[in-house]
Write a protein that holds these residues in place. Structure first.
Motif, PDB file in Angstrom:
ATOM      1  N   GLU A  18      -0.055  -1.120   0.336  1.00 50.83           N
ATOM      2  CA  GLU A  18      -0.329  -0.313  -0.323  1.00 50.83           C
ATOM      3  C   GLU A  18       1.133   1.045  -0.049  1.00 50.83           C
ATOM      4  O   GLU A  18       0.569   2.670  -0.857  1.00 50.83           O
TER       5      GLU A  18
ATOM      6  N   ASP B 161      -0.466  -5.142   3.580  1.00 47.99           N
ATOM      7  CA  ASP B 161      -1.193  -3.698   3.983  1.00 47.99           C
ATOM      8  C   ASP B 161      -0.092  -3.659   5.209  1.00 47.99           C
ATOM      9  O   ASP B 161      -0.322  -4.547   5.478  1.00 47.99           O
TER      10      ASP B 161
ATOM     11  N   ILE C 188      -0.928  -1.321   7.725  1.00 49.09           N
ATOM     12  CA  ILE C 188      -1.139  -1.254   8.688  1.00 49.09           C
ATOM     13  C   ILE C 188      -3.042  -1.208   8.061  1.00 49.09           C
ATOM     14  O   ILE C 188      -3.201  -0.345   6.965  1.00 49.09           O
TER      15      ILE C 188
ATOM     16  N   THR D   3      -6.683   1.783   8.765  1.00 46.71           N
ATOM     17  CA  THR D   3      -4.921   3.032  10.088  1.00 46.71           C
ATOM     18  C   THR D   3      -5.751   3.782  10.445  1.00 46.71           C
ATOM     19  O   THR D   3      -5.708   4.765  11.948  1.00 46.71           O
TER      20      THR D   3
ATOM     21  N   ASP E 157     -18.247  -1.496   4.914  1.00 47.37           N
ATOM     22  CA  ASP E 157     -17.420  -0.467   5.194  1.00 47.37           C
ATOM     23  C   ASP E 157     -17.035   0.569   4.585  1.00 47.37           C
ATOM     24  O   ASP E 157     -17.743   0.750   3.588  1.00 47.37           O
TER      25      ASP E 157
ATOM     26  N   PRO F  14     -15.788   3.261   3.052  1.00 44.73           N
ATOM     27  CA  PRO F  14     -14.169   3.675   1.302  1.00 44.73           C
ATOM     28  C   PRO F  14     -14.173   4.891   1.747  1.00 44.73           C
ATOM     29  O   PRO F  14     -15.020   5.828   2.224  1.00 44.73           O
ATOM     30  N   HIS F  15     -12.850   5.166   1.317  1.00 44.05           N
ATOM     31  CA  HIS F  15     -12.461   6.864   1.603  1.00 44.05           C
ATOM     32  C   HIS F  15     -13.311   8.385   1.014  1.00 44.05           C
ATOM     33  O   HIS F  15     -13.013   8.888   0.898  1.00 44.05           O
TER      34      HIS F  15
ATOM     35  N   GLY G 290     -14.122  -0.859  10.166  1.00 40.26           N
ATOM     36  CA  GLY G 290     -13.230   0.180   9.637  1.00 40.26           C
ATOM     37  C   GLY G 290     -11.823  -0.961   9.211  1.00 40.26           C
ATOM     38  O   GLY G 290     -10.615   0.710   8.945  1.00 40.26           O
ATOM     39  N   THR G 291     -11.870  -1.995   9.261  1.00 42.25           N
ATOM     40  CA  THR G 291     -10.602  -2.714   8.764  1.00 42.25           C
ATOM     41  C   THR G 291     -10.969  -3.924   7.867  1.00 42.25           C
ATOM     42  O   THR G 291     -11.666  -4.653   8.115  1.00 42.25           O
ATOM     43  N   ALA G 292     -10.789  -3.978   6.008  1.00 42.36           N
ATOM     44  CA  ALA G 292     -11.626  -5.108   5.647  1.00 42.36           C
ATOM     45  C   ALA G 292     -10.897  -6.387   5.861  1.00 42.36           C
ATOM     46  O   ALA G 292     -11.620  -7.563   5.729  1.00 42.36           O
TER      47      ALA G 292
ATOM     48  N   GLN H  44     -17.752  -5.300   0.829  1.00 43.01           N
ATOM     49  CA  GLN H  44     -16.845  -3.482   0.450  1.00 43.01           C
ATOM     50  C   GLN H  44     -17.166  -3.005  -0.852  1.00 43.01           C
ATOM     51  O   GLN H  44     -16.263  -4.531  -1.531  1.00 43.01           O
TER      52      GLN H  44
ATOM     53  N   LEU I 157     -12.689  -2.103  -2.683  1.00 39.54           N
ATOM     54  CA  LEU I 157     -11.478  -2.880  -1.898  1.00 39.54           C
ATOM     55  C   LEU I 157      -9.924  -3.034  -2.910  1.00 39.54           C
ATOM     56  O   LEU I 157     -10.089  -3.064  -4.107  1.00 39.54           O
TER      57      LEU I 157
ATOM     58  N   ASP J 230      -6.036  -4.821   1.026  1.00 35.66           N
ATOM     59  CA  ASP J 230      -7.080  -4.643   1.948  1.00 35.66           C
ATOM     60  C   ASP J 230      -7.099  -5.909   1.950  1.00 35.66           C
ATOM     61  O   ASP J 230      -7.896  -6.253   2.811  1.00 35.66           O
TER      62      ASP J 230
HETATM   63  C1  IPD Z   1      -9.314   0.717   4.640  1.00 38.14           C
HETATM   64  C2  IPD Z   1      -9.980  -0.090   5.286  1.00 38.14           C
HETATM   65  C3  IPD Z   1     -11.555   0.325   5.232  1.00 38.14           C
HETATM   66  C4  IPD Z   1     -11.523   0.166   4.089  1.00 38.14           C
HETATM   67  C5  IPD Z   1     -10.922   1.027   3.208  1.00 38.14           C
HETATM   68  C6  IPD Z   1      -9.510   1.031   3.280  1.00 38.14           C
HETATM   69  P1  IPD Z   1      -6.312   1.529   5.557  1.00 38.14           P
HETATM   70  O1  IPD Z   1      -7.747   0.201   4.626  1.00 38.14           O
HETATM   71  O2  IPD Z   1      -9.495  -1.292   5.229  1.00 38.14           O
HETATM   72  O3  IPD Z   1     -11.803  -0.632   6.169  1.00 38.14           O
HETATM   73  O4  IPD Z   1     -13.131   0.524   3.790  1.00 38.14           O
HETATM   74  O5  IPD Z   1     -11.971   0.741   1.929  1.00 38.14           O
HETATM   75  O6  IPD Z   1      -8.498   0.950   2.528  1.00 38.14           O
HETATM   76  O7  IPD Z   1      -6.387   2.664   4.633  1.00 38.14           O
HETATM   77  O8  IPD Z   1      -6.548   1.661   6.599  1.00 38.14           O
HETATM   78  O9  IPD Z   1      -5.180   0.892   4.994  1.00 38.14           O
END
Ligand code: IPD
Length: 255
Positions: A74, A89, A91, A94, A161, A163-164, A190-192, A209, A212, A216
């Motif tokens: 990533e 990934d 972390i 994050t 979850d 997305p950003h 909050g974490t895939a 989701q 991704l 992820d």
């Molecule tokens: C995010 C997380 C989140 C998912 C986002 C990812 P990151 O990864 O996994 O749950 O919904 O699409 O981008 O940015 O924390 O490594």
């Protein structure tokens, strides 16, 4: 002919994830202001010193133990030309990590093309370590895991979850609104990577989701198939590595 054994690669992923986990936890104990670097291409996608150091640690370890393999991370992008690709990934989750929410994970998968071969997902805050290698099943802290058995539609726990990107969040908010009216619960961790691992462990019936990245989900997708579950796209067609719209389930979920 017996299928090849990739368990030595999953052991490497486990060791790399544990080493990175130590680095992550050292940062986790400190104030976030001391390790937060800032937003990346999107204001909701943040990066910390821990992400970068963990990825470097994983790359250093794996390139020493499995020389000649390639990397997709990533933070560090794609390096190398071998078909055998570690997908990292450092972390995942994050935002949770930076806000002291103990739901984040180091995710390391190994693929050849779209074929997932080995992987590990490690939450260093809880000590839960999920691992799998193709054809050998999935483990949580060394014990075999299986996806949840079939249940009634209304009993399902269907996670999703955010997305950003704001436009993609509209897809998810519509999805959550619908699912919440017909399922028992719709969690958002909050974490895939961890959400997929939790499907593999039978804690959720599905995780959905729409956007991704490979890092992820590479390890989590293998965990699910090795735990007896299924990966599909949002239109229920076959999923493969590289597809962003992702549903990992126990095999009995349809949007
Ligand atoms: C995010 C997380 C989140 C998912 C986002 C990812 P990151 O990864 O996994 O749950 O919904 O699409 O981008 O940015 O924390 O490594």
């Amino acid at each position: 002919m017996p299928s090849p054994d990739y368990s030595s690669y999953s052991k490497l992923a486990v060791e790399a994830a544990k080493s990175a986990g130590k680095i992550a936890m050292e940062y986790y104990e400190k104030p976030a202001s001391s390790f937060l670097i800032g937003a990346k291409d999107n204001p909701n996608s943040i990066v910390t010193k821990a992400d970068r150091e963990c990825e470097q640690c994983i790359r250093d370890y794996l390139s020493k133990k499995a020389p000649g393999t390639s990397f997709l991370g990533e933070e560090g992008g794609h390096t190398g030309s071998s078909e055998l690709l570690w997908i990292i990934d450092p972390i995942d989750g994050t935002t949770n990590f930076a806000n002291k929410v103990p739901l984040f994970a180091i995710s390391i998968g190994l693929a050849a093309g779209t074929d997932l071969l080995a992987g590990a997902v490690f939450n260093p805050a809880t000590g839960e370590l999920f691992s799998a290698s193709k054809g050998k099943g999935a483990l949580l802290n060394g014990k075999q895991i299986k996806v949840a058995p079939k249940c009634g539609e209304g009993e399902m726990i269907v996670a999703s979850d955010w997305p950003h990107e704001f436009p993609s969040r509209k897809i998810v908010s519509d999805f959550i609104a619908k699912q919440s009216q017909k399922r028992r619960y719709v969690p958002v961790l909050g974490t895939a990577a961890l959400s997929l691992a939790w499907v593999a462990a039978g804690r959720f019936h599905a995780y959905c989701q729409p956007t991704l990245h490979e890092w992820d989900l590479a390890a989590g997708a293998l965990l699910i198939t090795e735990a007896g579950g299924r990966m599909t796209r949002w239109d229920n067609s076959a999923w493969k590595l590289g597809n962003a719209d992702t549903i990992g389930s126990n095999g009995y979920f349809k949007v």
